[in-house]
Design an enzyme around this catalytic site. Structure first.
Site, PDB file in Angstrom:
ATOM      1  N   ASP B 194       0.472  -1.329   0.013  1.00 25.14           N
ATOM      2  CA  ASP B 194       0.153  -0.298   0.103  1.00 25.14           C
ATOM      3  C   ASP B 194       0.838   1.225   0.095  1.00 25.14           C
ATOM      4  OD1 ASP B 194      -2.678   0.732   0.438  1.00 25.14           O
ATOM      5  OD2 ASP B 194      -2.008   2.447   2.048  1.00 25.14           O
ATOM      6  N   ASN B 202      -2.818  12.419  -3.461  1.00 22.24           N
ATOM      7  CA  ASN B 202      -4.416  13.306  -4.549  1.00 22.24           C
ATOM      8  C   ASN B 202      -4.322  14.909  -3.982  1.00 22.24           C
ATOM      9  OD1 ASN B 202      -4.034  11.159  -6.852  1.00 22.24           O
ATOM     10  ND2 ASN B 202      -5.717  10.272  -4.655  1.00 22.24           N
ATOM     11  N   ASP B 211      -2.889  10.305 -10.507  1.00 15.76           N
ATOM     12  CA  ASP B 211      -2.307   8.415 -11.404  1.00 15.76           C
ATOM     13  C   ASP B 211      -1.584   8.312 -11.948  1.00 15.76           C
ATOM     14  OD1 ASP B 211      -5.178   8.157 -11.236  1.00 15.76           O
ATOM     15  OD2 ASP B 211      -5.984   9.430 -12.811  1.00 15.76           O
ATOM     16  N   GLU B 237      -5.314   2.273  -3.950  1.00 13.63           N
ATOM     17  CA  GLU B 237      -3.633   2.695  -3.401  1.00 13.63           C
ATOM     18  C   GLU B 237      -2.974   0.844  -3.325  1.00 13.63           C
ATOM     19  OE1 GLU B 237      -5.239   4.546  -2.522  1.00 13.63           O
ATOM     20  OE2 GLU B 237      -4.821   4.887  -0.568  1.00 13.63           O
TER      21      GLU B 237
END
Lengths: 208, 319
Positions: B194, B202, B211, B237
């Protein structure tokens, strides 16, 4: 059970001699078609293990890193196949001798057609040269490309595999084809089906 | 003459043949035979074209090439072919396939063969023209369908953004790999990976940059792995990794390498240099353990890695 035919040294020599005469005639015809002096000779006629064929073919064009291989079966009194090996190049020499246009040299479909054309012409000439000498009736089937612009080293396994052959010996004619003017050198390997060796021997014994 | 009488009989038969095009050319490429098929498809009558040069009716034929072909057939006395796959047609004739609207010519396979007179000398070249439009069109359709099927397979097993396998693939693959490792008595490692503080990336740079970071992250991880390891995008993620044929030590080593390949340098997105780290939790397959249990264990180990400060690898500890 397969009865393995063998040839004496004397018979092999005779075959080589006949093949060379045949190639002389084939070369003359091809010279007329290609409008360049074509030389054909048969440096080697031998019994080999069928599974060694691939290494032989690779050796044939080992000085070219990229090669094309076109194969054509022949059927009739004796059967087998003819493998035409031509080094990878820019195709401009083929354009000239086969009557193509300059732009065709970079068109992949035309390149393939040229390979089929030259293979068919050379194979027809060589086989009819052989057939005439041995008075055998042979017909070529359509050519197919089995390697197109392939790396020589990639060709390990795939192209000489025969479904019906294990480790039997078969007869092979190694033919060199070249047009010195334009620096074109190719190899042609004619290998006979084991089942056709008997007919070949009969035809040969008729002549000797 | 008896022979020529026979020839007339045969030629009448060939003349009427309407399923194969049949032409005979002399060495100067003048037409000396033109059958009904040719008349019907070219709309040129036999009496119009006989004794005229073929190429004067079909100007787009490469004359040098065709004359070479004719000559070669005459000299070598052999058969030659051309296939639609390399040359769609020899003579441009309209297609008769009403059902297919984007084909306006007939695909052709052609055979060229010597025509001999009664004393067996080759005097002309015959050309047989086969209409293979249907074959060519089916082939083209088949290629399209195959391509679409491959696309579909790609879509159904891969994650669109990262190009990694997707979660569905992961579930199927895990079942397969576990049964294989069980059979061969191999170990199997599972890791949940992770990205740390990804929400902040973000929020700070926007989802587009987010992205991009995910893509680069996926690539770095993938490059570090062996070909038979399956790295999958598990969700947002989070990534799941199946490692067949590894022991406990190797699992940790591989995961440590993965953690480091992300940690070692920031990800560059346009002008931005973004430092990303990952936390990894691992579990191992053991007999009598269900797949769900194994995933839960890896998840718990991942939680532990987060709890212990992130940018680290933790393994599940059996109590």
């Amino acid at each position: 059970m397969v009865i393995i035919e063998t040839f004496t040294d004397y018979q092999i020599d005779a075959l080589k001699e006949l093949a060379n005469i045949g190639m002389g005639r084939a070369g003359a015809k091809l010279s007329e078609v290609f409008e360049h002096r074509v030389t054909l000779n048969v440096p080697n006629v031998a019994m080999v293990d069928a599974d060694k064929l691939d290494s032989l073919a690779r050796k044939a064009e080992s000085n070219s890193p990229i090669i094309n291989i076109i194969q054509q079966a022949f059927i009739g009194d004796i059967e087998g196949r003819s493998t035409f090996i031509i080094g990878g190049h820019n195709f401009t020499d083929l354009v000239e001798i086969l009557g193509y246009e300059e732009s065709d040299a970079v068109d992949e479909r035309r390149q393939k057609e040229m390979l089929l054309d030259i293979s068919n012409a050379v194979n027809s000439a060589c086989l009819s040269g052989l057939a005439e000498q041995l008075t055998l009736d042979i017909e070529l089937t359509n050519p197919s490309i089995i390697a197109f612009n392939k790396e020589n080293i990639e060709l390990k396994d795939f192209f000489f595999k025969q479904k019906d052959q294990q480790t039997h010996q078969t007869l092979l004619f190694e033919i060199k084809f070249f047009i010195k003017d334009i620096d074109l050198y190719c190899d042609n390997i004619i290998s006979l089906k084991i089942s056709s060796l008997k007919n070949l021997r009969v035809a040969l014994e008729r002549l000797l | 003459m008896e022979g020529s009488g026979q020839f007339t009989e045969f030629s009448k038969l060939l003349q009427e043949l309407s399923s194969i095009g049949f032409i005979i050319l002399d060495r100067r490429m003048n037409v000396i035979f033109w059958n009904r098929f040719m008349e019907l498809h070219s709309h040129i009558k036999s009496n119009e074209i006989i004794n005229r040069k073929l190429t004067s009716f079909f100007p787009d034929v490469n004359e040098a090439w065709l004359s070479k072909k004719i000559r070669s057939t005459l000299v070598l006395n052999n058969q030659a072919v051309t296939s639609w796959e390399q040359r769609a047609y020899l003579l441009k004739l309209p297609s008769t396939q009403y059902s297919i609207d984007d084909v306006d010519f007939m695909y052709q396979n052609c055979t060229y063969f010597p025509v001999k007179n009664s004393d067996n000398t080759t005097i002309a070249v015959g050309i047989a023209i086969y209409d293979v439009t249907e074959i060519a069109i089916s082939q083209r359709l088949l290629e399209n369908v195959t391509e679409q099927a491959l696309d579909l397979q790609e879509i159904s097993t891969h994650d669109h953004l990262t190009g990694l396998f997707n979660r569905k693939f992961f579930s199927d693959q895990l079942v397969q790999d576990v049964s294989r490792c069980r059979r061969l008595d191999w170990g199997l490692g599972l890791a949940m990976i992770d990205a740390d503080y990804f929400k902040q990336i973000n929020d700070t740079y926007g989802h587009q940059i987010g992205d991009e970071v995910l893509k680069e992250l996926a690539q770095r991880l993938q490059r570090t792995l062996r070909t038979f390891d399956s790295l999958c995008r598990y969700g947002g993620e989070e990534f799941a990794l199946i490692l067949p044929n590894v022991d406990k030590q190797q699992t940790l080593m591989i995961c440590e390498r993965l953690r480091e390949c992300v940690n070692q340098s920031p990800i560059i997105c346009g002008q931005q240099k973004i430092q990303v780290t990952v936390s990894i939790g691992t579990a191992r397959f053991e007999k009598n353990k269900s797949l769900e249990e194994m995933i839960a264990e890896a998840d718990a180990a991942l939680y532990l890695a987060k709890h212990n400060g992130r940018n680290r690898v933790e393994q599940h500890q059996t109590k």
